[in-house]
Design a protein around this motif. Structure first.
Motif, PDB file in Angstrom:
ATOM      1  N   TRP A  44       0.848  -1.183   0.000  1.00 28.50           N
ATOM      2  CA  TRP A  44       0.000   0.000   0.000  1.00 28.50           C
ATOM      3  C   TRP A  44       0.888   1.239   0.000  1.00 28.50           C
ATOM      4  O   TRP A  44       1.818   1.346   0.812  1.00 28.50           O
ATOM      5  CB  TRP A  44      -0.892   0.021   1.223  1.00 28.50           C
ATOM      6  N   THR A  45       0.586   2.170  -0.876  1.00 27.24           N
ATOM      7  CA  THR A  45       1.355   3.418  -0.942  1.00 27.24           C
ATOM      8  C   THR A  45       0.672   4.467  -0.081  1.00 27.24           C
ATOM      9  O   THR A  45      -0.501   4.792  -0.285  1.00 27.24           O
ATOM     10  CB  THR A  45       1.453   3.928  -2.386  1.00 27.24           C
ATOM     11  N   ILE A  46       1.408   4.990   0.883  1.00 26.76           N
ATOM     12  CA  ILE A  46       0.898   6.039   1.767  1.00 26.76           C
ATOM     13  C   ILE A  46       1.675   7.311   1.459  1.00 26.76           C
ATOM     14  O   ILE A  46       2.900   7.327   1.496  1.00 26.76           O
ATOM     15  CB  ILE A  46       1.056   5.653   3.248  1.00 26.76           C
ATOM     16  N   THR A  47       0.947   8.379   1.134  1.00 26.56           N
ATOM     17  CA  THR A  47       1.580   9.625   0.702  1.00 26.56           C
ATOM     18  C   THR A  47       1.189  10.779   1.611  1.00 26.56           C
ATOM     19  O   THR A  47       0.012  10.977   1.917  1.00 26.56           O
ATOM     20  CB  THR A  47       1.174   9.970  -0.746  1.00 26.56           C
ATOM     21  N   CYS A  59      -2.669  15.826   5.676  1.00 27.31           N
ATOM     22  CA  CYS A  59      -3.321  15.266   4.505  1.00 27.31           C
ATOM     23  C   CYS A  59      -2.516  14.072   4.004  1.00 27.31           C
ATOM     24  O   CYS A  59      -1.353  14.229   3.610  1.00 27.31           O
ATOM     25  CB  CYS A  59      -3.450  16.313   3.408  1.00 27.31           C
ATOM     26  N   TYR A  60      -3.141  12.892   4.024  1.00 33.38           N
ATOM     27  CA  TYR A  60      -2.511  11.667   3.524  1.00 33.38           C
ATOM     28  C   TYR A  60      -3.477  10.942   2.610  1.00 33.38           C
ATOM     29  O   TYR A  60      -4.695  11.008   2.797  1.00 33.38           O
ATOM     30  CB  TYR A  60      -2.154  10.723   4.686  1.00 33.38           C
ATOM     31  N   THR A  61      -2.917  10.255   1.626  1.00 34.52           N
ATOM     32  CA  THR A  61      -3.716   9.330   0.833  1.00 34.52           C
ATOM     33  C   THR A  61      -3.116   7.936   0.962  1.00 34.52           C
ATOM     34  O   THR A  61      -1.918   7.775   1.221  1.00 34.52           O
ATOM     35  CB  THR A  61      -3.751   9.711  -0.661  1.00 34.52           C
ATOM     36  N   ILE A  62      -3.962   6.943   0.785  1.00 33.13           N
ATOM     37  CA  ILE A  62      -3.535   5.546   0.754  1.00 33.13           C
ATOM     38  C   ILE A  62      -4.051   4.964  -0.552  1.00 33.13           C
ATOM     39  O   ILE A  62      -5.207   5.176  -0.925  1.00 33.13           O
ATOM     40  CB  ILE A  62      -4.097   4.744   1.943  1.00 33.13           C
ATOM     41  N   GLU A  63      -3.184   4.247  -1.239  1.00 32.09           N
ATOM     42  CA  GLU A  63      -3.559   3.633  -2.512  1.00 32.09           C
ATOM     43  C   GLU A  63      -3.143   2.171  -2.501  1.00 32.09           C
ATOM     44  O   GLU A  63      -2.010   1.850  -2.126  1.00 32.09           O
ATOM     45  CB  GLU A  63      -2.875   4.359  -3.662  1.00 32.09           C
ATOM     46  N   ASP A  64      -4.050   1.281  -2.875  1.00 30.99           N
ATOM     47  CA  ASP A  64      -3.694  -0.130  -2.931  1.00 30.99           C
ATOM     48  C   ASP A  64      -3.239  -0.502  -4.342  1.00 30.99           C
ATOM     49  O   ASP A  64      -3.167   0.356  -5.236  1.00 30.99           O
ATOM     50  CB  ASP A  64      -4.851  -1.018  -2.447  1.00 30.99           C
ATOM     51  N   LEU A 172      -9.229  -0.732   5.909  1.00 30.71           N
ATOM     52  CA  LEU A 172      -8.901   0.419   5.096  1.00 30.71           C
ATOM     53  C   LEU A 172      -8.126  -0.070   3.873  1.00 30.71           C
ATOM     54  O   LEU A 172      -6.913  -0.251   3.920  1.00 30.71           O
ATOM     55  CB  LEU A 172      -8.068   1.420   5.906  1.00 30.71           C
ATOM     56  N   LEU A 173      -8.849  -0.384   2.813  1.00 31.74           N
ATOM     57  CA  LEU A 173      -8.263  -0.902   1.564  1.00 31.74           C
ATOM     58  C   LEU A 173      -7.484  -2.195   1.787  1.00 31.74           C
ATOM     59  O   LEU A 173      -6.485  -2.453   1.121  1.00 31.74           O
ATOM     60  CB  LEU A 173      -7.342   0.138   0.915  1.00 31.74           C
ATOM     61  N   GLY A 174      -7.918  -2.985   2.744  1.00 30.89           N
ATOM     62  CA  GLY A 174      -7.212  -4.227   3.042  1.00 30.89           C
ATOM     63  C   GLY A 174      -6.229  -4.103   4.182  1.00 30.89           C
ATOM     64  O   GLY A 174      -5.733  -5.112   4.698  1.00 30.89           O
ATOM     65  N   LEU A 175      -5.910  -2.882   4.579  1.00 31.87           N
ATOM     66  CA  LEU A 175      -5.100  -2.660   5.774  1.00 31.87           C
ATOM     67  C   LEU A 175      -6.003  -2.778   7.006  1.00 31.87           C
ATOM     68  O   LEU A 175      -7.162  -2.356   6.980  1.00 31.87           O
ATOM     69  CB  LEU A 175      -4.459  -1.265   5.746  1.00 31.87           C
ATOM     70  N   HIS A 176      -5.434  -3.319   8.079  1.00 33.46           N
ATOM     71  CA  HIS A 176      -6.200  -3.454   9.315  1.00 33.46           C
ATOM     72  C   HIS A 176      -5.976  -2.216  10.176  1.00 33.46           C
ATOM     73  O   HIS A 176      -4.841  -1.879  10.519  1.00 33.46           O
ATOM     74  CB  HIS A 176      -5.769  -4.698  10.079  1.00 33.46           C
ATOM     75  N   ALA A 177      -7.059  -1.515  10.501  1.00 32.94           N
ATOM     76  CA  ALA A 177      -6.975  -0.321  11.334  1.00 32.94           C
ATOM     77  C   ALA A 177      -7.445  -0.647  12.746  1.00 32.94           C
ATOM     78  O   ALA A 177      -8.521  -1.211  12.935  1.00 32.94           O
ATOM     79  CB  ALA A 177      -7.821   0.799  10.753  1.00 32.94           C
TER      80      ALA A 177
END
Length: 306
Positions: A44-47, A59-64, A172-177
């Motif tokens: 997962w890319t976290i920006t 401000c962050y985005t997460i992309e799978d 969260l897009l397959g990430l466990h929060a």
């Protein structure tokens, strides 16, 4: 002479055939999914995004791997247009939006976009339940209580709004929060900075790596969090509390040895040794531990967690 030439040509021919075999073998490895030595699996890319005007914000985005998009906060209302462009690049679709707390530098862009969403579709919004009356009683001018009231008005009829609390878990897009802290009774006991200290602190876990988001939690809450979640604080990446200034103490960060640290502020607020700011101490602390420290000076800053 002819024998030597023939010998050289034979060697060259064998070398070319050998290279072809090696290249075909490597290609087959890639196609088969075996990969090359040292090739990392998809993650997962976290920006982290900054502000061109040099303001502190979050401000962050997460992309799978399928280019699905999640957003964490979003910045001020003036950052909404830039965020709209990012969302547009993902088909105007946001799979999940996390709003850690309703301060203008965190929820402002969300408010602006939700007021005029256009073609933008958001599947689910995760946020904290603010104790309205207590916040109103203690709010300072910088809190911009009106931003919270706008957030309430825009979300009151949202069927996809979910309030989360300590120990809640979500995808969260397959990430466990895993939520470590939100507004609670301990927050209510404070005289000021309730909105910061009531913000959502959570850990995102991939298959191998973790990132901690501290949002704007300050040191008043760290004792309660450490008492209940000490074992969950040893992460690979961390977004530091309250933009790196006036957040949790070094004792809190001693619980972890991250390889990447994010401070959501321009260098003018991180490098200064003015007594009113302490981010330079935190930056030096993490760099001595061998961590890479990211700030708005190089934003957007992207990492991949696996």
């Amino acid at each position: 002479m002819r024998k030597e030439k023939k010998k050289i040509l034979g060697f060259v021919g064998r070398y070319i055939r050998f290279r072809k075999i090696v290249m075909i073998g490597l290609l087959l490895l890639v196609i088969s999914g075996c990969g090359l030595p040292g090739k990392k699996p998809e993650g997962w890319t976290i920006t982290q995004y900054g502000n061109p005007d040099g303001n502190q914000l979050m401000c962050y985005t997460i992309e799978d791997k399928n280019k699905n998009l999640a957003i964490i906060d979003g910045g001020y209302d003036v950052d909404a247009d830039a965020l709209r462009e990012i969302i547009k690049q993902h088909g105007n679709h946001v799979s999940a939006w996390v709003v850690t707390h309703p301060h203008p530098d965190h929820a402002g862009a969300f408010n602006a976009i939700m007021a005029e969403p256009g073609e933008i579709q958001v599947d689910v919004v995760y946020t904290v339940e603010v104790h309205h009356d207590r916040y109103q009683e203690t709010a300072q001018e910088y809190d911009r209580f009106d931003v919270y009231e706008t957030f309430l008005r825009l979300t009151e009829n949202m069927e996809n709004l979910k309030y989360v609390y300590e120990d809640d878990e979500f995808d969260l897009l397959g990430l466990h929060a895993k939520v470590l802290h939100t507004w609670d009774d301990n927050t209510d006991e404070l005289d000021v900075n309730l909105c910061n200290n009531g913000s959502m602190m959570f850990v995102l876990s991939g298959e191998k790596e973790k990132m901690l988001f501290c949002a704007d939690v300050e040191n008043e809450m760290e004792g309660f969090i450490m008492e209940r979640h000490m074992d969950e604080l040893n992460v690979d990446y961390v977004q530091t509390g309250h933009h790196g200034n006036w957040g949790p103490t070094l004792e809190f960060y001693d619980c972890m040895s991250p390889k990447g640290v994010f401070m959501d502020a321009p260098n003018v607020l991180i490098e200064t040794t003015d007594a009113a700011y302490d981010a330079h101490i935190l930056k030096d602390y993490f760099e001595k531990k061998g961590a890479d420290v990211y700030s708005f000076s190089t934003a957007p800053n992207a990492i991949t967690i696996h």
